[in-house]
Design a protein around this motif. Structure first.
Motif, mmCIF file in Angstrom:
data_model
loop_
_atom_site.group_PDB
_atom_site.id
_atom_site.type_symbol
_atom_site.label_atom_id
_atom_site.label_comp_id
_atom_site.label_asym_id
_atom_site.label_seq_id
_atom_site.Cartn_x
_atom_site.Cartn_y
_atom_site.Cartn_z
ATOM 1 N N ARG A 196 -54.749 -94.404 27.698
ATOM 2 C CA ARG A 196 -56.136 -94.119 28.080
ATOM 3 C C ARG A 196 -56.824 -95.385 28.612
ATOM 4 N NH1 ARG A 196 -57.821 -89.026 25.958
ATOM 5 N NH2 ARG A 196 -55.893 -87.904 25.431
ATOM 6 N N TRP A 197 -56.526 -96.508 27.983
ATOM 7 C CA TRP A 197 -57.110 -97.770 28.447
ATOM 8 C C TRP A 197 -56.641 -98.091 29.856
ATOM 9 C CZ3 TRP A 197 -54.300 -102.611 28.902
ATOM 10 C CH2 TRP A 197 -55.121 -103.688 29.233
ATOM 11 N N LEU A 198 -55.369 -97.941 30.115
ATOM 12 C CA LEU A 198 -54.837 -98.203 31.451
ATOM 13 C C LEU A 198 -55.439 -97.252 32.481
ATOM 14 C CD1 LEU A 198 -51.115 -98.725 30.423
ATOM 15 C CD2 LEU A 198 -52.540 -100.452 31.533
ATOM 16 N N ARG A 199 -55.630 -96.023 32.078
ATOM 17 C CA ARG A 199 -56.211 -95.051 33.000
ATOM 18 C C ARG A 199 -57.654 -95.398 33.343
ATOM 19 N NH1 ARG A 199 -57.634 -92.969 36.582
ATOM 20 N NH2 ARG A 199 -57.803 -90.782 37.185
ATOM 21 N N SER A 200 -58.346 -96.055 32.441
ATOM 22 C CA SER A 200 -59.765 -96.342 32.654
ATOM 23 C C SER A 200 -59.998 -97.255 33.848
ATOM 24 C CB SER A 200 -60.380 -96.956 31.386
ATOM 25 O OG SER A 200 -59.882 -98.273 31.162
ATOM 26 N N PHE A 201 -58.977 -98.018 34.250
ATOM 27 C CA PHE A 201 -59.143 -98.843 35.446
ATOM 28 C C PHE A 201 -58.004 -98.589 36.447
ATOM 29 C CE2 PHE A 201 -57.339 -101.318 31.991
ATOM 30 C CZ PHE A 201 -56.205 -101.925 32.531
ATOM 31 N N ASP A 202 -57.532 -97.329 36.478
ATOM 32 C CA ASP A 202 -56.599 -96.847 37.501
ATOM 33 C C ASP A 202 -55.258 -97.578 37.517
ATOM 34 O OD1 ASP A 202 -58.374 -94.906 38.409
ATOM 35 O OD2 ASP A 202 -59.340 -96.289 39.811
ATOM 36 N N GLU A 203 -54.807 -98.024 36.361
ATOM 37 C CA GLU A 203 -53.474 -98.624 36.277
ATOM 38 C C GLU A 203 -52.507 -97.751 35.478
ATOM 39 O OE1 GLU A 203 -52.147 -101.022 37.779
ATOM 40 O OE2 GLU A 203 -53.809 -102.179 38.609
ATOM 41 N N GLY A 204 -53.016 -96.684 34.906
ATOM 42 C CA GLY A 204 -52.176 -95.750 34.175
ATOM 43 C C GLY A 204 -52.264 -94.378 34.808
ATOM 44 N N PHE A 205 -51.132 -93.676 34.863
ATOM 45 C CA PHE A 205 -51.079 -92.426 35.627
ATOM 46 C C PHE A 205 -50.616 -91.241 34.785
ATOM 47 C CE2 PHE A 205 -50.125 -96.099 38.317
ATOM 48 C CZ PHE A 205 -51.231 -96.068 39.155
ATOM 49 N N HIS A 206 -50.595 -91.406 33.470
ATOM 50 C CA HIS A 206 -50.160 -90.311 32.604
ATOM 51 C C HIS A 206 -50.865 -90.462 31.274
ATOM 52 C CE1 HIS A 206 -47.549 -87.818 30.056
ATOM 53 N NE2 HIS A 206 -47.134 -87.249 31.147
ATOM 54 N N THR A 207 -51.631 -89.452 30.885
ATOM 55 C CA THR A 207 -52.403 -89.558 29.648
ATOM 56 C C THR A 207 -52.181 -88.396 28.689
ATOM 57 O OG1 THR A 207 -54.303 -88.545 30.774
ATOM 58 C CG2 THR A 207 -54.230 -90.953 30.694
ATOM 59 N N ILE A 208 -51.147 -87.590 28.929
ATOM 60 C CA ILE A 208 -50.806 -86.567 27.933
ATOM 61 C C ILE A 208 -50.175 -87.304 26.760
ATOM 62 C CG2 ILE A 208 -49.409 -84.562 27.382
ATOM 63 C CD1 ILE A 208 -49.568 -83.730 30.274
ATOM 64 N N GLY A 209 -50.863 -87.316 25.633
ATOM 65 C CA GLY A 209 -50.422 -88.124 24.511
ATOM 66 C C GLY A 209 -49.805 -87.327 23.385
ATOM 67 N N SER A 210 -49.459 -88.053 22.324
ATOM 68 C CA SER A 210 -48.791 -87.469 21.161
ATOM 69 C C SER A 210 -49.693 -87.436 19.938
ATOM 70 C CB SER A 210 -47.526 -88.271 20.844
ATOM 71 O OG SER A 210 -46.656 -88.326 21.952
ATOM 72 N N ALA A 211 -50.973 -87.823 20.087
ATOM 73 C CA ALA A 211 -51.872 -87.911 18.933
ATOM 74 C C ALA A 211 -51.982 -86.560 18.227
ATOM 75 C CB ALA A 211 -53.246 -88.386 19.381
ATOM 76 N N GLY A 212 -51.658 -86.559 16.954
ATOM 77 C CA GLY A 212 -51.649 -85.349 16.149
ATOM 78 C C GLY A 212 -50.256 -84.800 15.935
ATOM 79 N N HIS A 213 -49.315 -85.228 16.792
ATOM 80 C CA HIS A 213 -47.925 -84.761 16.689
ATOM 81 C C HIS A 213 -46.996 -85.835 16.124
ATOM 82 C CE1 HIS A 213 -47.922 -80.914 19.189
ATOM 83 N NE2 HIS A 213 -49.166 -81.341 19.258
ATOM 84 N N GLU A 214 -47.564 -86.891 15.559
ATOM 85 C CA GLU A 214 -46.722 -88.003 15.113
ATOM 86 C C GLU A 214 -45.779 -87.630 13.980
ATOM 87 O OE1 GLU A 214 -50.439 -89.859 16.922
ATOM 88 O OE2 GLU A 214 -50.043 -88.234 15.478
ATOM 89 N N GLY A 215 -45.937 -86.432 13.436
ATOM 90 C CA GLY A 215 -44.988 -85.969 12.434
ATOM 91 C C GLY A 215 -43.578 -85.821 12.964
ATOM 92 N N ASN A 216 -43.417 -85.771 14.309
ATOM 93 C CA ASN A 216 -42.052 -85.656 14.832
ATOM 94 C C ASN A 216 -41.239 -86.930 14.608
ATOM 95 O OD1 ASN A 216 -42.865 -87.324 17.115
ATOM 96 N ND2 ASN A 216 -43.595 -85.452 18.120
ATOM 97 N N ALA A 217 -41.872 -88.006 14.125
ATOM 98 C CA ALA A 217 -41.105 -89.169 13.677
ATOM 99 C C ALA A 217 -40.142 -88.769 12.562
ATOM 100 C CB ALA A 217 -42.042 -90.272 13.186
ATOM 101 N N ALA A 218 -40.604 -87.880 11.677
ATOM 102 C CA ALA A 218 -39.765 -87.420 10.571
ATOM 103 C C ALA A 218 -38.595 -86.586 11.073
ATOM 104 C CB ALA A 218 -40.611 -86.616 9.588
ATOM 105 N N VAL A 219 -38.807 -85.831 12.159
ATOM 106 C CA VAL A 219 -37.715 -85.035 12.730
ATOM 107 C C VAL A 219 -36.621 -85.966 13.251
ATOM 108 C CG1 VAL A 219 -37.094 -83.322 14.472
ATOM 109 C CG2 VAL A 219 -39.319 -83.186 13.330
ATOM 110 N N ALA A 220 -37.022 -87.003 13.969
ATOM 111 C CA ALA A 220 -36.032 -87.960 14.467
ATOM 112 C C ALA A 220 -35.273 -88.614 13.321
ATOM 113 C CB ALA A 220 -36.719 -89.020 15.320
ATOM 114 N N ALA A 221 -36.000 -88.944 12.244
ATOM 115 C CA ALA A 221 -35.357 -89.598 11.107
ATOM 116 C C ALA A 221 -34.359 -88.684 10.409
ATOM 117 C CB ALA A 221 -36.428 -90.052 10.110
#
Length: 787
Positions: free
Chosen positions: A64-89
């Motif tokens: 989101r920070w990168l997007r704020s000054f047009d240096e980031g081009f993808h902002t679909i994030g994982s916030a709220g889905h971080e439980g998938n760390a346990a799936v990988a483990a």
């Protein structure tokens, strides 16, 4: 306390405030013991996974920070889905994974597992592996941020898209096309198990059976995991995949696939009806259901571990329904307050999985709030520092750079594959070939039809490519609707020639997964019209794989399709003359053989290109020419051709993108450019013109993609008069591409088109009113000659 947090800064502030308000535990747990009573997850592992969750969260904030000054081009994030760390483990780092686009924490854990050489999650001691510290996620951080800024140094897609994937992590890149990767996952699971069994049989028999098979790039006891969102379960691709997995299980086929549905209750702004997702997932026959709270690290880990162990042990499909939340909206531009109330947003914030893990650690006495905030800040500082570094990395700077991995073509190597196959078939493999054909070699059978030639070429392909499999609706027991695959199952067995369920999306998905697992799949689509409902498997999945992985992954495949018009029955769904949707797919090879003596070498070229370059080819077979025997008059047999034995394969080789030219008459007055059914009609029309003293060059394109442009230009320039005979439609037809190629090359001669009318093909004799005819071709030629 904020209750309507939607911005990155607000989420960051709320996390700090909530964590600072926690009271530390009176007694500290031993970190080598379970993080809470009755759990299998240790305190040490929980701390490591907390770091992975925080890393994922900080990556979202950085995007989101990168997007704020047009240096980031993808902002679909994982916030709220971080439980998938346990799936990988809970999985092994060698289990191939096809991930949902909210899988940041999973990616971090998998990268750390591979970097540290972590033992398998279900092996003794695997839960307590060292190395998952903030620094262990540094590689994942740089990978993800390079994708966000479209850096050409991105090891995944090289700046072409932001995806989760890397070959060394066994993570297959997936697109954001909803659920389109699920049919591929089923195909991978089926192929993985099929190859495992064939290899096991071969080992028991001293290598006789299964010898020469390409082993998949993953362990034989691996499982395939694919994750997706709750809204995706309503998509046809997801329904097809779950249905196919259950269908296979019901018929006794083993498919070790773990579907992971990460359910945050929203598809952008559309809510999943309460209870719908669980009801739907529980109702899938043949697919075992597991559920877990993805906002509870312990529950998510244990649910994932149980599900993964079941799939691995039984080699059967299962679904893990993981309850999650979505924080900060769908993507950067999404103002979720427009469709969600503050109470609803506040309820999700209370379930924030990163905060929940922090509470778990504080309650266990494994860390106090100050320590966790320090870890959060340290990781955030490292992520922001890396973000600042990748901003300056180069971007893709030319069209050549962009398309480099799209569809590699090495025609000399493909020709060598054909030559080597010929040498083997004529030499050490001659006995096996004679046995496969039961002593009745096709080159000794006399002139063959197009269908017979394709059948023989498929058999020779199966002999030369032990990893090749032919499958589709009715191809095995029946031998195909038109008999093209007749006898193949009896020659090569049910493991290599088999019938599938009636669903084109699943047929192609099986092919995509099988190719990725090391097989050379040749799926059949019964009619061209049936392909269109599954076309995204070619466009969104097959054609993009090398493009999105810089060639690290590939899905070689030759899709046989019966099609085009001039069939005498069936109306628009058996007489489909629309190929524009295929020609529009970048990198896809589209072959249309018109004659028996072209069909076999063209099919060999497609198989060789798939084997060498990972090409995805569509081999479009004109139904009306399958059993045609005559050209000019009944009984002349001039549409039949002998089958070339191995000794003639090199001389008859047809490279991809090369046309065939026929000369009719003594002069060179006009060039007819055509393909498929148009070849036979044009040759007949040319014979009539020759009787009038007009000489004609008939050019059979043979390849609709890539078009044989040099051949088109050369043959058009030879006469200065071009008639394009296009059995597809005038709008969006092949003829448009031919005319455009002439214009681009500066062709200054006369040109005219004869094409089908812009309509679906009607039933019965009415079809003659809208399709190209010999009379129309002859009239078009005479009109050109009169200019």
């Amino acid at each position: 306390m904020l209750c309507d947090v939607t911005t990155p800064q607000d989420l960051d502030d709320r996390f700090r405030e909530s964590l600072a308000a926690l009271a530390g535990a009176a007694q500290r747990r031993d970190p080598d013991q379970p993080v809470r009573d009755g759990a299998t997850l240790t305190g040490t592992r929980a701390l490591e996974l907390f770091d992975a969750q925080v890393t994922s969260r900080q990556l979202d904030l950085a995007a989101r920070w990168l997007r704020s000054f047009d240096e980031g081009f993808h902002t679909i994030g994982s916030a709220g889905h971080e439980g998938n760390a346990a799936v990988a483990a809970a999985l092994r780092p060698t289990d191939p994974a096809l991930l949902h686009y909210r899988s940041g924490a999973f990616y971090c854990v998998r990268a750390a597992q591979v970097q540290s050489g972590e033992p398998d999650a279900d092996a003794p001691g695997g839960d307590d592996a060292d190395g998952a510290t903030p620094g262990a996620y540094a590689g994942a951080v740089r990978d993800v941020l390079r994708g966000v800024v479209a850096s050409s140094e991105d090891p995944v897609a090289g700046g072409r898209d932001k995806v989760f994937g890397r070959a060394d992590l066994a993570i297959v890149p997936t697109t954001s096309t909803i659920a389109s990767h699920l049919p591929r996952a089923v195909g991978m699971g089926l192929a993985l198990e099929r190859l495992r069994r064939l290899d096991g049989i071969g080992r028991r028999l001293g290598g006789r059976t299964g010898a020469g098979l390409t082993r998949p790039p993953w362990p034989s006891d691996a499982l395939v995991v694919c994750s997706f969102g709750d809204a995706s379960i309503n998509h046809a691709s997801a329904t097809a995949a779950l249905n196919t997995a259950g269908w296979c299980d019901h018929t006794g086929l083993r498919v070790p696939v773990l579907f992971v549905c990460e359910d945050n209750g929203l598809g952008i702004s559309v809510r999943s009806p309460e209870g719908w997702v669980e009801t739907m997932l529980r109702s899938r026959p043949g697919v075992r259901y597991f559920g877990a709270d993805g906002c509870d690290l312990v529950g998510a880990y244990e649910g994932a571990a149980e599900a993964a162990a079941w799939v691995r042990r039984h080699r059967r499909p299962a679904v893990l329904h993981l309850s999650t939340v979505r924080l900060m909206g769908h993507a950067g531009a999404d103002a979720e307050t427009a469709y969600r109330g503050s109470d609803e947003i506040a309820a999700d914030l209370e379930r924030d999985p990163v905060l929940a893990t922090a509470r778990l650690l504080v309650d266990a006495g494994l860390a106090d709030p100050t320590e966790l905030i320090a870890r959060y800040d340290e990781i955030g500082w490292e992520v922001r520092k890396t973000a600042e570094e990748v901003i300056g990395e180069p971007k893709l700077a030319s069209a050549a750079d962009v398309v480099a991995p799209l569809a590699p073509r090495r025609p000399l190597r493909a020709a060598r594959v054909v030559a080597d196959a010929a040498a083997r078939a004529a030499g050490p493999g001659a006995g096996a070939r004679a046995a496969a054909f039961d002593g009745k070699l096709p080159e000794l059978a006399g002139p063959l039809t197009l269908a017979q030639s394709v059948n023989a070429a498929l058999a020779d392909g199966m002999l030369d490519h032990p990893e090749m499999a032919v499958f589709g609706e009715d191809v095995a027991a029946r031998g195909g609707v038109y008999g093209v695959t007749e006898g193949l199952r009896e020659r090569f067995g049910v493991s290599r020639v088999f019938d599938t369920l009636l669903d084109e999306t699943s047929v192609l998905g099986l092919g995509l997964g099988a190719g990725m697992a090391g097989m050379l799949p040749v799926p059949e689509i019964q009619y061209l019209a049936y392909l269109h409902n599954a076309e995204d498997q070619l466009r969104g999945e097959a054609a993009t794989m090398q493009f999105l992985s810089r060639g690290a992954f590939r899905n070689p495949m030759v899709v046989r399709v019966a099609g085009l018009a001039y069939e005498k029955f069936g109306g628009p769904f058996h007489n489909d003359n629309s190929v524009a949707v295929l020609r529009d797919v970048p990198g896809l090879v589209v072959a249309v053989p018109a004659r028996a003596d072209d069909a076999a070498p063209m099919l060999r070229s497609c198989l060789a290109s798939a084997a060498v370059d990972g090409s995805v080819c569509v081999f479009l077979e004109p139904i009306a020419l399958y059993h045609t025997r005559d050209l000019y008059v009944d009984g002349d047999g001039e549409w039949l051709d002998p089958y070339q034995g191995p000794g003639g394969w090199v001389g008859a080789h047809v490279p991809i993108g090369r046309a065939r030219v026929y000369g009719v008459g003594s002069a060179e007055d006009i060039t007819i450019i055509t393909f498929g059914n148009g070849v036979r009609m044009s040759l007949r029309a040319a014979a009539h013109l020759a009787a009038e003293g007009v000489g004609t060059r008939v050019v059979d394109l043979r390849w609709l993609s890539p078009l044989p442009v040099p051949d088109i230009i050369r043959e058009a320039s030879a006469t200065g008069r071009v008639l394009v005979v296009d059995e597809t439609r005038r709008s969006g037809g092949v003829g448009e591409g031919v005319i455009a190629a002439l214009v681009d090359a500066g062709y200054v001669g006369a040109a005219r088109r004869v094409a089908a009318v812009d309509t679906f093909v009607p039933l019965g004799p009415a079809a003659r009113q809208v399709l190209v005819s010999e009379e129309a071709i002859t009239h078009g030629a005479r009109t050109l000659l009169a200019r």
